[in-house]
Design a protein around this motif. Structure first.
Motif, PDB file in Angstrom:
ATOM      1  N   MET A  51       0.845  -1.183   0.000  1.00 48.04           N
ATOM      2  CA  MET A  51       0.000   0.000   0.000  1.00 48.04           C
ATOM      3  C   MET A  51       0.887   1.242   0.000  1.00 48.04           C
ATOM      4  N   HIS A  52       0.797   1.997  -1.068  1.00 45.18           N
ATOM      5  CA  HIS A  52       1.694   3.130  -1.294  1.00 45.18           C
ATOM      6  C   HIS A  52       1.464   4.244  -0.274  1.00 45.18           C
ATOM      7  N   GLY A  53       2.575   4.749   0.268  1.00 47.01           N
ATOM      8  CA  GLY A  53       2.508   5.878   1.184  1.00 47.01           C
ATOM      9  C   GLY A  53       2.025   5.534   2.573  1.00 47.01           C
ATOM     10  N   CYS A  54       1.956   4.244   2.904  1.00 45.13           N
ATOM     11  CA  CYS A  54       1.455   3.820   4.211  1.00 45.13           C
ATOM     12  C   CYS A  54       2.594   3.346   5.108  1.00 45.13           C
ATOM     13  N   GLY A  55       2.373   3.511   6.408  1.00 46.07           N
ATOM     14  CA  GLY A  55       3.308   3.033   7.402  1.00 46.07           C
ATOM     15  C   GLY A  55       2.924   1.661   7.911  1.00 46.07           C
ATOM     16  N   HIS A  56       2.970   1.500   9.244  1.00 47.33           N
ATOM     17  CA  HIS A  56       2.847   0.178   9.841  1.00 47.33           C
ATOM     18  C   HIS A  56       1.412  -0.288  10.050  1.00 47.33           C
ATOM     19  N   ALA A  57       0.425   0.591   9.906  1.00 46.80           N
ATOM     20  CA  ALA A  57      -0.968   0.216  10.203  1.00 46.80           C
ATOM     21  C   ALA A  57      -1.916   0.678   9.105  1.00 46.80           C
ATOM     22  N   PRO A  58      -1.768   0.182   7.885  1.00 51.16           N
ATOM     23  CA  PRO A  58      -2.609   0.669   6.777  1.00 51.16           C
ATOM     24  C   PRO A  58      -4.089   0.362   6.953  1.00 51.16           C
ATOM     25  N   PHE A  59      -4.433  -0.653   7.735  1.00 52.24           N
ATOM     26  CA  PHE A  59      -5.845  -0.978   7.963  1.00 52.24           C
ATOM     27  C   PHE A  59      -6.521   0.071   8.835  1.00 52.24           C
ATOM     28  N   MET A  60      -5.735   0.882   9.555  1.00 48.52           N
ATOM     29  CA  MET A  60      -6.274   2.011  10.313  1.00 48.52           C
ATOM     30  C   MET A  60      -6.290   3.284   9.483  1.00 48.52           C
ATOM     31  N   THR A  61      -5.200   3.538   8.785  1.00 44.42           N
ATOM     32  CA  THR A  61      -5.056   4.829   8.111  1.00 44.42           C
ATOM     33  C   THR A  61      -5.775   4.886   6.774  1.00 44.42           C
ATOM     34  N   ARG A  62      -5.829   3.767   6.058  1.00 45.85           N
ATOM     35  CA  ARG A  62      -6.520   3.693   4.767  1.00 45.85           C
ATOM     36  C   ARG A  62      -7.495   2.514   4.787  1.00 45.85           C
ATOM     37  N   PRO A  63      -8.490   2.544   5.691  1.00 49.21           N
ATOM     38  CA  PRO A  63      -9.343   1.373   5.865  1.00 49.21           C
ATOM     39  C   PRO A  63     -10.132   0.988   4.618  1.00 49.21           C
TER      40      PRO A  63
END
Length: 259
Positions: A231-243
């Protein structure tokens, strides 16, 4: 062992990461429309009781007992961060009950080694332990903030995370956090990867600074049935930040599995 359960259908068991709880999966609860969702809290985390032992073996035994108690079969196990290590460690115990794994922010080994460059120096783990002993709340807060990267999400999404996941939750037991930190310092699951016989979806932020994307690439190449989605531009918790984006990836994987 505390857990929450909602929905009906094929079971999806969500495993949280180090120092967190089942609340981290708040933005995945809509999957309950078609699935039976199970959100356990690891021992010493969330609302689960404390214990004397905090090892991958202990966490894996807890998961095995929970699946037996709930009579879970044909399940999808979704793990995040340390939860991915519990999922990998548990596989030999629960393989007859599990149809597939989803590993989010995975690393088979958190620290670097002479033959493994996709981790953190051991000094960073030891330094985190020192900071936790010196100022527990501040160290946990700094670790949480470090999961995200600049411009990963709009400010309103960060506020949703704080209100829906952090506020109202239970802080993990201090000893549980400190002892579980040893998992990050010592666990090496590389030899288990070729033994995972089920389909495995790996989802990883390409800007993850806690578990680098190269760790997921390493794992994907050694899993017999691994499929990596960055997932581009995501850190360690993409399911939180880009749900929304994460949930689309997960839904596509679930649809591909069929029944």
């Amino acid at each position: 062992m505390h857990f929450e359960e909602t929905g009906s259908g094929r079971p999806i068991v969500f495993l949280h990461g180090w120092g967190m709880s089942g609340r981290v999966w708040h933005f995945q609860r809509d999957f309950a429309e078609k699935n039976r969702l199970i959100f356990p809290d690891f021992r010493g985390h969330g609302q689960s009781a404390t214990a004397d032992e905090y090892t991958l073996e202990a966490y894996s035994a807890d998961l095995e007992k929970l699946l037996q108690r709930l009579d879970v079969h044909d399940a999808i196990v979704v793990g995040w961060s340390m939860g991915t290590q519990v999922a990998l460690q548990s596989y030999s115990r629960v393989r007859s009950r599990v149809a597939a794994l989803v590993l989010v922010g995975v690393t088979p080994r958190f620290t670097i080694a002479p033959d493994y460059e996709h981790g953190k120096p051991q000094a960073e783990v030891k330094g985190l332990g020192l900071r936790l002993r010196r100022d527990y709340q501040r160290a946990m807060g700094d670790f949480f903030k470090g999961m995200f990267v600049p411009d990963e999400m709009p400010p309103e999404q960060y506020q949703r995370i704080v209100h829906q996941i952090i506020m109202g939750g239970h802080s993990p037991d201090r000893e549980a956090v400190l002892k579980s930190l040893q998992i990050l310092d010592t666990a090496d699951l590389r030899e288990l990867l070729p033994e995972i016989g089920c389909p495995v979806l790996l989802v990883h932020g390409d800007s993850d600074t806690i578990c680098p994307a190269s760790a997921a690439q390493y794992a994907a190449h050694r899993l017999p049935h691994g499929d990596l989605r960055l997932m581009h531009g995501c850190g360690h918790a993409p399911f939180m930040t880009r749900p929304e984006e994460f949930n689309e990836i997960l839904a596509e994987f679930l649809e591909g599995l069929g029944r």
